[in-house]
Design an enzyme around this catalytic site. Structure first.
Site, PDB file in Angstrom:
ATOM      1  N   GLU A 100      22.545  -0.610  -0.452  1.00 27.40           N
ATOM      2  CA  GLU A 100      22.710  -1.825   0.354  1.00 27.40           C
ATOM      3  C   GLU A 100      22.169  -1.582   1.765  1.00 27.40           C
ATOM      4  O   GLU A 100      22.119  -0.437   2.231  1.00 27.40           O
ATOM      5  CB  GLU A 100      24.221  -2.192   0.361  1.00 27.40           C
ATOM      6  CG  GLU A 100      24.647  -3.334   1.225  1.00 27.40           C
ATOM      7  CD  GLU A 100      24.035  -4.685   0.875  1.00 27.40           C
ATOM      8  OE1 GLU A 100      22.811  -4.782   0.829  1.00 27.40           O
ATOM      9  OE2 GLU A 100      24.805  -5.645   0.710  1.00 27.40           O
ATOM     10  N   ASP A 101      21.780  -2.652   2.432  1.00 26.54           N
ATOM     11  CA  ASP A 101      21.282  -2.497   3.797  1.00 26.54           C
ATOM     12  C   ASP A 101      22.411  -2.166   4.773  1.00 26.54           C
ATOM     13  O   ASP A 101      22.333  -1.226   5.552  1.00 26.54           O
ATOM     14  CB  ASP A 101      20.509  -3.754   4.251  1.00 26.54           C
ATOM     15  CG  ASP A 101      21.258  -5.063   4.011  1.00 26.54           C
ATOM     16  OD1 ASP A 101      22.449  -5.040   3.621  1.00 26.54           O
ATOM     17  OD2 ASP A 101      20.656  -6.137   4.199  1.00 26.54           O
TER      18      ASP A 101
HETATM   19  P1  IMP Z   1      29.696  -7.849   3.910  1.00 24.75           P
HETATM   20  O1  IMP Z   1      30.296  -8.613   5.058  1.00 24.75           O
HETATM   21  O2  IMP Z   1      29.971  -6.367   4.046  1.00 24.75           O
HETATM   22  O3  IMP Z   1      30.108  -8.414   2.605  1.00 24.75           O
HETATM   23  O4  IMP Z   1      28.131  -8.018   4.060  1.00 24.75           O
HETATM   24  C1  IMP Z   1      27.462  -9.036   3.408  1.00 24.75           C
HETATM   25  C2  IMP Z   1      25.998  -9.099   3.742  1.00 24.75           C
HETATM   26  O5  IMP Z   1      25.894  -9.674   5.038  1.00 24.75           O
HETATM   27  C3  IMP Z   1      25.216  -7.812   3.834  1.00 24.75           C
HETATM   28  O6  IMP Z   1      24.733  -7.399   2.611  1.00 24.75           O
HETATM   29  C4  IMP Z   1      24.063  -8.245   4.706  1.00 24.75           C
HETATM   30  O7  IMP Z   1      23.075  -8.852   3.928  1.00 24.75           O
HETATM   31  C5  IMP Z   1      24.689  -9.281   5.594  1.00 24.75           C
HETATM   32  N1  IMP Z   1      24.943  -8.738   6.940  1.00 24.75           N
HETATM   33  C6  IMP Z   1      26.090  -8.245   7.450  1.00 24.75           C
HETATM   34  N2  IMP Z   1      25.919  -7.831   8.720  1.00 24.75           N
HETATM   35  C7  IMP Z   1      24.611  -8.068   9.011  1.00 24.75           C
HETATM   36  C8  IMP Z   1      23.803  -7.841  10.170  1.00 24.75           C
HETATM   37  O8  IMP Z   1      24.227  -7.317  11.216  1.00 24.75           O
HETATM   38  N3  IMP Z   1      22.500  -8.232  10.063  1.00 24.75           N
HETATM   39  C9  IMP Z   1      21.968  -8.779   8.952  1.00 24.75           C
HETATM   40  N4  IMP Z   1      22.677  -9.005   7.837  1.00 24.75           N
HETATM   41  C10 IMP Z   1      23.991  -8.639   7.868  1.00 24.75           C
HETATM   42 MG    MG Z   2      22.651  -8.054   1.921  1.00 28.28          MG
END
Ligand code: IMP
Ligand code: MG
Length: 185
Positions: A100-101
């Protein structure tokens, strides 16, 4: 610098990302040598990271992708994840590395890890280029993390804001502009 009308502040230079990816590649190669490893990238954000990580490995791997979206508001993921595209490789008996990024709230990784575990692999481990901790809500293991970033909205190296900036070779923080658009002195 300014790209697509927004100010960007450098967070990880391309050279630093290269070091991080080589280090992750070495660790993952050691840990999975002799195993059947499948890298599963999370579209779209992980496409650049996975491409570099795969080439930093010294072991054979299979590669697949999946895509998920979260329901709810669009600034923070809600915890309810919908699979838009599932991976097609048979994972039974194999080791899976979910790539994951960025881990933000953690909801996406938690849900995708459970989704993959249900397919009967030997193991599921999780790797994210960036571990962003300020909004973490879901407890889920992050076995390999490139860098820890405390806060901010990051773009570049696959990461987007409204589909912009994915092509940038470094990672940047989006700088919030003053609401009136004017610079204060
Ligand atoms: P989660 O909040 O950990 O579920 O993250 C969900 C998705 O939000 C990640 O896979 C990213 O694609 C996106 N995301 C979260 N934080 C960032 C950021 O700082 N920049 C770009 N995308 C983000
Ligand atoms: Mg993502």
């Amino acid at each position: 610098m300014t790209v697509a009308g927004r100010r960007l502040e450098p967070v990880l230079a391309p050279e630093r990302i290269r070091e991080i990816v080589l280090d992750l590649g070495r660790r993952i190669s050691e840990d999975f040598r002799g195993r059947r490893l499948v890298l599963v990238g999370v579209l779209k954000g992980a496409f650049v990271f996975l491409a570099d990580l795969a080439r930093a490995l010294s072991i054979p791997v299979e590669i697949d992708f999946l895509q998920a979206s979260s329901y709810g508001d669009d600034t923070a993921s809600s915890g309810r994840i919908r699979i838009l595209l599932d991976c097609g490789i048979d994972l039974r008996g194999k080791d899976v590395l979910l790539v994951e990024d960025i881990a933000d709230t953690g909801h996406t990784l938690k849900a995708l890890r459970q989704h993959l575990l249900a397919k009967g692999p030997a193991s599921v481990r999780v790797c994210a280029l960036i571990d962003k901790r300020e909004r973490r809500e879901a407890e889920t293991p992050l076995d390999y993390a490139g860098g820890v970033i405390e806060e901010g909205f990051l773009v570049g190296y696959g990461l987007d804001c409204a589909q912009q900036y994915r092509h940038l070779p470094g990672v940047y923080r989006l700088v919030e502009e003053a609401q009136n658009g004017g610079e204060r002195t």
